[in-house]
Write a protein that holds these residues in place. Structure first.
Motif, mmCIF file in Angstrom:
data_model
loop_
_atom_site.group_PDB
_atom_site.id
_atom_site.type_symbol
_atom_site.label_atom_id
_atom_site.label_comp_id
_atom_site.label_asym_id
_atom_site.label_seq_id
_atom_site.Cartn_x
_atom_site.Cartn_y
_atom_site.Cartn_z
ATOM 1 N N GLN A 60 46.537 23.907 29.167
ATOM 2 C CA GLN A 60 45.326 23.858 28.604
ATOM 3 C C GLN A 60 45.223 25.256 27.563
ATOM 4 O O GLN A 60 44.222 25.507 26.896
ATOM 5 N N LEU A 65 55.456 44.932 36.842
ATOM 6 C CA LEU A 65 53.875 44.658 36.943
ATOM 7 C C LEU A 65 53.546 45.136 38.427
ATOM 8 O O LEU A 65 52.500 45.852 38.573
ATOM 9 N N MET A 88 38.174 32.188 29.932
ATOM 10 C CA MET A 88 38.417 33.515 30.764
ATOM 11 C C MET A 88 39.056 34.572 30.185
ATOM 12 O O MET A 88 38.747 35.804 30.340
ATOM 13 N N LYS A 89 40.082 34.149 29.269
ATOM 14 C CA LYS A 89 40.888 35.144 28.549
ATOM 15 C C LYS A 89 40.091 36.005 27.831
ATOM 16 O O LYS A 89 40.585 37.450 27.505
ATOM 17 N N ASN A 90 38.939 35.593 27.106
ATOM 18 C CA ASN A 90 38.087 36.419 26.560
ATOM 19 C C ASN A 90 37.517 37.860 27.531
ATOM 20 O O ASN A 90 37.145 38.775 26.780
ATOM 21 N N LEU A 91 37.508 37.638 28.833
ATOM 22 C CA LEU A 91 37.316 38.689 29.356
ATOM 23 C C LEU A 91 38.427 39.470 30.203
ATOM 24 O O LEU A 91 38.166 40.300 31.238
ATOM 25 N N SER A 92 39.613 39.120 29.929
ATOM 26 C CA SER A 92 40.790 39.592 30.645
ATOM 27 C C SER A 92 41.294 40.864 30.239
ATOM 28 O O SER A 92 41.186 41.437 29.038
ATOM 29 N N THR A 119 46.584 43.435 33.169
ATOM 30 C CA THR A 119 47.393 42.925 34.374
ATOM 31 C C THR A 119 47.460 41.366 34.204
ATOM 32 O O THR A 119 48.420 40.551 34.584
ATOM 33 N N PHE A 120 46.222 40.674 34.301
ATOM 34 C CA PHE A 120 46.190 39.240 34.146
ATOM 35 C C PHE A 120 46.839 38.677 32.870
ATOM 36 O O PHE A 120 47.602 37.679 32.849
ATOM 37 N N LYS A 130 36.540 45.774 23.368
ATOM 38 C CA LYS A 130 36.276 44.723 24.085
ATOM 39 C C LYS A 130 35.239 44.930 25.197
ATOM 40 O O LYS A 130 35.658 45.695 25.863
ATOM 41 N N LEU A 185 36.158 46.023 28.804
ATOM 42 C CA LEU A 185 37.164 45.302 29.086
ATOM 43 C C LEU A 185 38.896 46.231 28.801
ATOM 44 O O LEU A 185 39.501 45.525 28.084
ATOM 45 N N LEU A 201 40.553 37.041 37.349
ATOM 46 C CA LEU A 201 41.173 38.023 36.523
ATOM 47 C C LEU A 201 41.778 39.431 37.387
ATOM 48 O O LEU A 201 42.702 40.055 36.680
ATOM 49 N N THR A 247 31.577 40.016 24.265
ATOM 50 C CA THR A 247 31.401 38.576 25.057
ATOM 51 C C THR A 247 30.170 38.488 26.014
ATOM 52 O O THR A 247 30.134 39.010 27.066
ATOM 53 N N PRO A 293 45.380 38.446 40.511
ATOM 54 C CA PRO A 293 46.785 38.999 40.083
ATOM 55 C C PRO A 293 47.352 40.277 40.966
ATOM 56 O O PRO A 293 48.273 40.400 41.276
ATOM 57 N N GLN A 321 39.984 26.467 36.270
ATOM 58 C CA GLN A 321 39.237 27.211 35.529
ATOM 59 C C GLN A 321 39.477 27.107 33.978
ATOM 60 O O GLN A 321 40.400 26.618 33.614
ATOM 61 N N ASP A 322 38.623 27.497 33.339
ATOM 62 C CA ASP A 322 38.556 27.340 31.833
ATOM 63 C C ASP A 322 39.231 28.590 31.520
ATOM 64 O O ASP A 322 38.803 29.627 30.905
ATOM 65 N N ILE A 323 40.650 28.551 31.265
ATOM 66 C CA ILE A 323 41.469 29.690 30.857
ATOM 67 C C ILE A 323 41.242 30.543 29.701
ATOM 68 O O ILE A 323 41.046 31.564 29.478
ATOM 69 N N ASN A 324 40.883 29.520 28.458
ATOM 70 C CA ASN A 324 40.643 30.280 27.398
ATOM 71 C C ASN A 324 39.531 30.833 27.282
ATOM 72 O O ASN A 324 39.347 32.164 26.772
ATOM 73 N N SER A 377 34.757 35.287 37.299
ATOM 74 C CA SER A 377 35.917 35.345 36.496
ATOM 75 C C SER A 377 36.660 36.711 37.144
ATOM 76 O O SER A 377 37.715 36.769 37.167
ATOM 77 N N MET A 378 35.998 37.851 37.251
ATOM 78 C CA MET A 378 36.709 39.019 37.541
ATOM 79 C C MET A 378 37.478 38.709 38.922
ATOM 80 O O MET A 378 38.720 39.320 39.140
#
Lengths: 287, 287
Positions: free
Chosen positions: A266, A207, B193-197, B200-201, A130, A118, A170, A156, A174, B188-191, A166-167
């Motif tokens: 959230q 961006l 997903m952010k582990n994989l981000s 750009t995202f 990561k 990542l 993510l 993860t 964007p 979506q579960d943003i928190n 997710s991709m």
């Protein structure tokens, strides 16, 4: 360890080669683009191979870092060529198109690791790496391999479907938000408009321009991912709805925006966003 | 100078009041929201007035910093109340809805300045103040007024149509790009997903969350601007085209992206964008 890197001339291939060499592994490298390979091998100090067969001969580990379009066919070739006992790591960013082949390889008594770095090829070697790991057969063994090669990692575990879905959110989402933003305004005189621009536009424009650093990646990541089109259609429908509510009246648009705000809240970092945004904006002015 | 600030309780009203007080002007302040006005007047040290009439009595300059929805009606009231020889500065961000009234005021032998501050209420007083000036009758005289009040300014002269059209591109377009981006992913579960981000995202999400700092402004700036809907429809059509090309094939999407890249390359800062983007991203990690 003796490691073969397939696709060594690519940006991530080079990163892994340099990282492994610095960590005292012995590297063999192969790339379908043979041109420039021998020069690269002298610069980075690895053994160049002129065929896939030669590259994987007598190695402990094979890291596949080819382009998304090539990864499926490269892995299919490996099914025929590879010997038992070897570890194979695939680092492609989308896994749907390669997962069946990775399963097939794992059934040949190989340790197969479906890894998604990542980070980009600019990451310093001593930084925390990561990864997303999509378990193929034995996640404990697969994690051990990662910990051995990358002692400083944050990994993860995620299922194939959750990962690729997710991709789509993510990456493709964007990317297309920025592409369509840019596409709507490139017929304007950007340099003149920038004299009148505020903070949001300045950050968004930077961006949008930055993703043009690697346009092929946008295309691949979107078209190889089976979930992208679904997410992009959803994006379009949400935009439709927002424009319709803007055409209706103030209350209607206000309601839509407040639903979006509630949804974003959230995010555990939501309250810091405005401060972080200002920091980003201020960083644009530094040289 | 004796200055009346109409809409003094708003964020920009407060900024101008504090700035003028620091520069030794004498301030009177009025706001339709009378509640809290006397407390504010004690904190900032200005003379609170409980009517528009009283506020403008005996002043040299009137600065109108009310909300976009109120600015047209406030200026119409001033047409009746104001005496010759006074300077009026309107600081609303969209000018189409107020311009006729500003013209009317200028014909009453008043010095009228249609000013758009291109900064937010967080700007330090000693920074360079960027303005857009839409000439009303005598641009030389209008610029003189700006130079007198804000010695450190960078002011761009722009016609009414060019100004408001640019604001549709500079404000409504990035707002809706971010709103639709956010709207597509808040289920979506943003928190997680952010582990994989990736990078750009992360930047796009921070931007989307930061505009929620003031949702009413998004609504006003879009609905008061006669050019917004046209630009947003264009944005939607461009997104449509991009998704269609993604559904067609790789060449088709590749062609669209490379046209966008060529268009963005007109920006004189295009070559620095990737480096600047990375700086922005790195700034997110700092506390």
């Amino acid at each position: 360890m003796k490691i073969a890197i397939i696709g060594i001339s690519g940006q991530m291939g080079k990163w892994f080669a340099s990282y492994f060499i610095q960590n005292n592994h012995e590297i063999k490298g192969y790339d379908i683009n043979l041109k420039g390979l021998s020069e690269l091998s002298e610069n980075l100090n690895f053994e160049a191979s002129d065929s896939l067969q030669k590259a994987i001969d007598n190695v402990d580990l094979i890291l596949v870092a080819v382009s998304l379009e090539e990864s499926s066919s490269t892995l299919l070739k490996l099914v025929k060529l590879v010997k038992a006992g070897v570890t194979i790591i695939d680092v492609s960013s989308i896994k749907s198109s390669v997962f069946i082949t990775l399963k097939q390889l794992s059934e040949k008594n190989l340790n197969v690791v479906a890894l998604h770095p990542l980070f980009g090829p600019g990451l310093p070697f001593n930084s925390v790496k990561k990864f997303a790991l999509i378990p193929v057969s034995d996640s404990v063994q697969e994690l051990k391999t990662i910990n051995l090669l990358f002692p400083e990692n944050e990994t993860t575990l995620v299922s194939l479907e959750d990962h690729d879905k997710s991709m789509a959110y993510l990456l493709s989402l964007p990317y297309f938000a920025n592409l369509s933003f840019a596409s709507a305004m490139i017929d304007q005189d950007i340099n003149s408009m920038k004299n009148l621009s505020g903070t949001t536009f300045a950050v968004q424009l930077t961006l949008a321009e930055s993703i043009m650093h690697n346009p092929d990646l946008i295309t691949s990541l979107t078209l190889v991912n089976p979930y992208s089109i679904e997410v992009l259609d959803k994006f379009k429908n949400k935009l439709d709805l927002l424009i319709k509510s803007a055409k209706t009246n103030k209350e209607s648009l206000g309601t839509e925006i407040s639903l979006i705000k509630d949804g974003l809240a959230q995010d555990l970092d939501f309250d810091q966003a405005y401060k972080k945004f200002y920091k980003m904006y201020m960083s644009l002015d530094q040289d």
